[in-house]
Design a protein around this motif. Structure first.
Motif, PDB file in Angstrom:
ATOM      1  N   MET A 152       0.745  -0.803  -0.305  1.00 25.67           N
ATOM      2  CA  MET A 152      -0.071   0.220  -0.049  1.00 25.67           C
ATOM      3  C   MET A 152       0.874   0.672   0.027  1.00 25.67           C
ATOM      4  SD  MET A 152      -3.065   1.522   2.940  1.00 25.67           S
ATOM      5  CE  MET A 152      -1.523   1.134   3.812  1.00 25.67           C
ATOM      6  N   ALA A 153       2.112   1.325   0.738  1.00 28.21           N
ATOM      7  CA  ALA A 153       2.427   1.934   0.940  1.00 28.21           C
ATOM      8  C   ALA A 153       3.132   2.412  -0.493  1.00 28.21           C
ATOM      9  CB  ALA A 153       3.800   2.283   2.016  1.00 28.21           C
ATOM     10  N   ARG A 154       3.991   1.361  -0.856  1.00 21.66           N
ATOM     11  CA  ARG A 154       4.280   1.705  -2.328  1.00 21.66           C
ATOM     12  C   ARG A 154       3.870   2.217  -3.505  1.00 21.66           C
ATOM     13  NH1 ARG A 154       8.497   2.349   0.581  1.00 21.66           N
ATOM     14  NH2 ARG A 154      10.032   0.749   0.941  1.00 21.66           N
ATOM     15  N   ARG A 155       2.668   1.343  -3.672  1.00 18.12           N
ATOM     16  CA  ARG A 155       1.782   1.914  -4.194  1.00 18.12           C
ATOM     17  C   ARG A 155       1.246   3.900  -4.642  1.00 18.12           C
ATOM     18  NH1 ARG A 155      -2.269  -3.299  -5.057  1.00 18.12           N
ATOM     19  NH2 ARG A 155      -0.497  -4.974  -5.567  1.00 18.12           N
ATOM     20  N   ALA A 156       0.995   4.414  -3.039  1.00 18.85           N
ATOM     21  CA  ALA A 156       0.888   4.953  -2.677  1.00 18.85           C
ATOM     22  C   ALA A 156       1.841   6.128  -3.497  1.00 18.85           C
ATOM     23  CB  ALA A 156       1.093   5.833  -1.009  1.00 18.85           C
ATOM     24  N   GLN A 157       3.358   5.670  -3.313  1.00 19.27           N
ATOM     25  CA  GLN A 157       4.209   6.547  -3.248  1.00 19.27           C
ATOM     26  C   GLN A 157       4.324   6.910  -5.127  1.00 19.27           C
ATOM     27  OE1 GLN A 157       7.762   4.082  -1.543  1.00 19.27           O
ATOM     28  NE2 GLN A 157       8.666   6.492  -1.123  1.00 19.27           N
ATOM     29  N   LYS A 158       4.381   5.604  -5.437  1.00 17.25           N
ATOM     30  CA  LYS A 158       3.938   5.890  -7.146  1.00 17.25           C
ATOM     31  C   LYS A 158       2.794   6.401  -7.808  1.00 17.25           C
ATOM     32  CE  LYS A 158       4.121   2.474 -11.242  1.00 17.25           C
ATOM     33  NZ  LYS A 158       3.705   1.004 -11.178  1.00 17.25           N
ATOM     34  N   GLU A 159       1.419   6.613  -7.150  1.00 12.45           N
ATOM     35  CA  GLU A 159       0.532   6.930  -7.775  1.00 12.45           C
ATOM     36  C   GLU A 159       0.189   7.995  -7.577  1.00 12.45           C
ATOM     37  OE1 GLU A 159      -3.125   4.920  -7.190  1.00 12.45           O
ATOM     38  OE2 GLU A 159      -2.948   3.396  -7.521  1.00 12.45           O
ATOM     39  N   ALA A 160       0.942   9.101  -6.016  1.00 18.47           N
ATOM     40  CA  ALA A 160       0.281  10.044  -5.542  1.00 18.47           C
ATOM     41  C   ALA A 160       1.672  10.925  -5.575  1.00 18.47           C
ATOM     42  CB  ALA A 160      -0.269  10.623  -4.786  1.00 18.47           C
ATOM     43  N   GLY A 161       2.889  10.365  -5.911  1.00 21.61           N
ATOM     44  CA  GLY A 161       4.071  11.311  -5.813  1.00 21.61           C
ATOM     45  C   GLY A 161       4.802  11.334  -4.571  1.00 21.61           C
ATOM     46  N   PHE A 162       3.558  10.643  -3.839  1.00 22.44           N
ATOM     47  CA  PHE A 162       4.671  10.993  -1.901  1.00 22.44           C
ATOM     48  C   PHE A 162       5.579  10.467  -1.885  1.00 22.44           C
ATOM     49  CE2 PHE A 162      -0.607  10.428  -0.698  1.00 22.44           C
ATOM     50  CZ  PHE A 162      -0.809  12.223  -0.796  1.00 22.44           C
ATOM     51  N   GLU A 163       6.106  10.825  -0.841  1.00 22.46           N
ATOM     52  CA  GLU A 163       7.693  10.074   0.070  1.00 22.46           C
ATOM     53  C   GLU A 163       7.555   9.334   1.393  1.00 22.46           C
ATOM     54  OE1 GLU A 163      11.732  11.549   2.178  1.00 22.46           O
ATOM     55  OE2 GLU A 163      10.739  12.819   1.313  1.00 22.46           O
TER      56      GLU A 163
END
Length: 308
Positions: free
Chosen positions: A252-263
Motif C-alpha cells: 500500500m505504501a509503495r503504491r501510494a508513492q507511485k500513484e500520488a508522488g508521496f515520499e
C-alpha cells in the motif's frame, strides 16, 4: 523530517494474537462443525494465518476465515491433511486475496459452499461474516456496530477483549509533539474496534485523518493506496513515515508513492508477529526502509535518521 506519521493498528499498536487470530480460529471451527458435522479442533494455527497474510491480500480477517473455511469444505480430509492442504492454498494466494483462493479452489466445485458461507456480503446477510463479528465484538459491540443482535454465537467474553495495547503513552506523546499532531491511523479495523482498543492513546491522533477500512467500501481495502492518500490529503502532507506489520501495508505504501508522488518511509514492525524472525526476514527481503521489533522504537529510529 517527514510531514506526518501513519500507523496500522493490528500487530503494530495492538497485539492481536489472542484476539483477531483466535477469532479466526474459532470462526472456522464453528462454521465447519455446523456445516460438515465434523470437529476440526486446532485446525487453524498462527503460522497458517501468517502465511495467508504474507500473500498481500488478507488484511481483513473475515476474508482469511472465509478462505480457510471454503478450502476445508471443498476438500474434506482429516485435520492434519486438511491443514497441509490449507498451506498449499495459502502458498498460491496473492494480493487479490479471496479472488485468488477461489480461483485456486475452482476445480473442487466450490459454488455450493460459497452459497452456504455467503461472502462477501453485508454482515446481516453473510453467514461466516456474521459468525466472525458475533465472536469478535460480543453482543453489545456487535449491536452497536451492525444494529443487530447475535444470531449464532452469544459469547460472554468477546475476542476483542483480548486485545493488548502495545504502544506506550510516552511514545505517542513524543510522536504527537514531534509531528505537530499529524498522526493518523490507516487500519483494516472499524472505527468502533479502534476506539475500544486504543482508548488510552486515541487523543494523540488526528481523528479526521484516520481511515478505518472495515467501514469503507471493499474496493478500498489494503493494498489499495486509497487510505494512505486520504489520510495524507486531510493532513496536507507530502511525506510520511508509515509503521505496518504486513505485506499489504508495504504494498500500500509503495503504491501510494507511485500513484500520488508521496515520499513514504516504510517501517516494518515484526515483534508481534506469530513468527517474528520470519516476518523480519520478509521485510528485509522486500527492502523495507527500516525495521523495528516494537513501534516504541520509532522515536529512536527517527533520531538516527536525523543524525545521519
Amino acid at each position: 523530517m517527514m510531514d506526518c506519521a501513519l500507523f496500522d493498528i493490528d500487530g503494530v499498536l495492538v497485539d492481536i494474537r489472542r484476539s483477531y487470530n483466535d477469532a479466526i480460529k474459532k470462526t472456522v471451527e464453528f462454521v465447519l462443525e455446523q456445516t460438515t458435522g465434523r470437529k476440526y479442533k486446532g485446525l487453524v494455527t498462527d503460522r497458517l494465518i501468517l502465511r495467508f497474510r504474507q500473500g498481500g491480500g488478507f488484511n481483513n480477517d473475515t476474508d482469511t476465515s472465509y478462505a480457510i473455511a471454503l478450502a476445508a469444505m471443498a476438500n474434506r480430509q482429516s485435520t492434519p491433511r486438511t491443514r497441509k492442504f490449507l498451506f498449499e492454498v495459502a502458498e498460491n494466494a496473492d494480493d487479490t486475496g479471496i479472488v485468488s483462493v477461489e480461483k485456486f479452489l475452482s476445480r473442487y466445485g466450490i459454488e455450493k459452499h460459497k452459497q452456504v458461507l455467503v461472502y462477501p456480503a453485508p454482515v446481516k446477510d453473510s453467514y461466516i461474516g456474521r459468525v466472525f463479528d458475533e465472536l469478535f465484538y460480543g453482543p453489545a459491540l456487535f449491536k452497536k456496530q451492525n444494529g443487530l443482535v447475535p444470531k449464532y454465537c452469544k459469547v460472554k467474553r468477546p475476542f476483542i477483549a483480548n486485545d493488548r495495547i502495545a504502544v506506550r503513552k510516552e511514545t505517542m506523546k513524543l510522536l504527537h509533539e514531534w509531528f505537530s499532531g499529524n498522526l493518523a491511523i490507516v487500519s483494516g479495523r472499524s472505527r468502533l474496534a479502534a476506539e475500544y482498543s486504543l482508548a488510552p492513546v486515541l487523543k494523540y491522533f488526528n481523528l479526521d485523518a484516520c481511515v478505518f477500512l472495515e467501514d469503507e467500501a471493499r474496493e478500498h481495502a489494503k493494498p489499495n493506496p486509497y487510505a494512505i492518500k486520504k489520510a495524507m490529503q486531510v493532513m496536507d502532507a507530502k511525506s510520511a513515515v508509515y509503521a505496518g506489520d504486513s505485506a499489504e501495508d508495504m504494498m500500500m505504501a509503495r503504491r501510494a508513492q507511485k500513484e500520488a508522488g508521496f515520499e513514504i518511509a516504510f517501517v516494518g514492525v515484526y515483534g508481534l508477529s506469530p513468527q517474528p524472525a520470519n516476518t523480519l526476514k520478509q521485510f528485509r527481503e522486500q527492502e523495507a526502509d527500516a525495521v523495528a521489533k516494537s513501534v516504541n522504537s520509532l522515536p529512536l529510529l527517527l533520531n538516527k535518521v536525523l543524525e545521519a
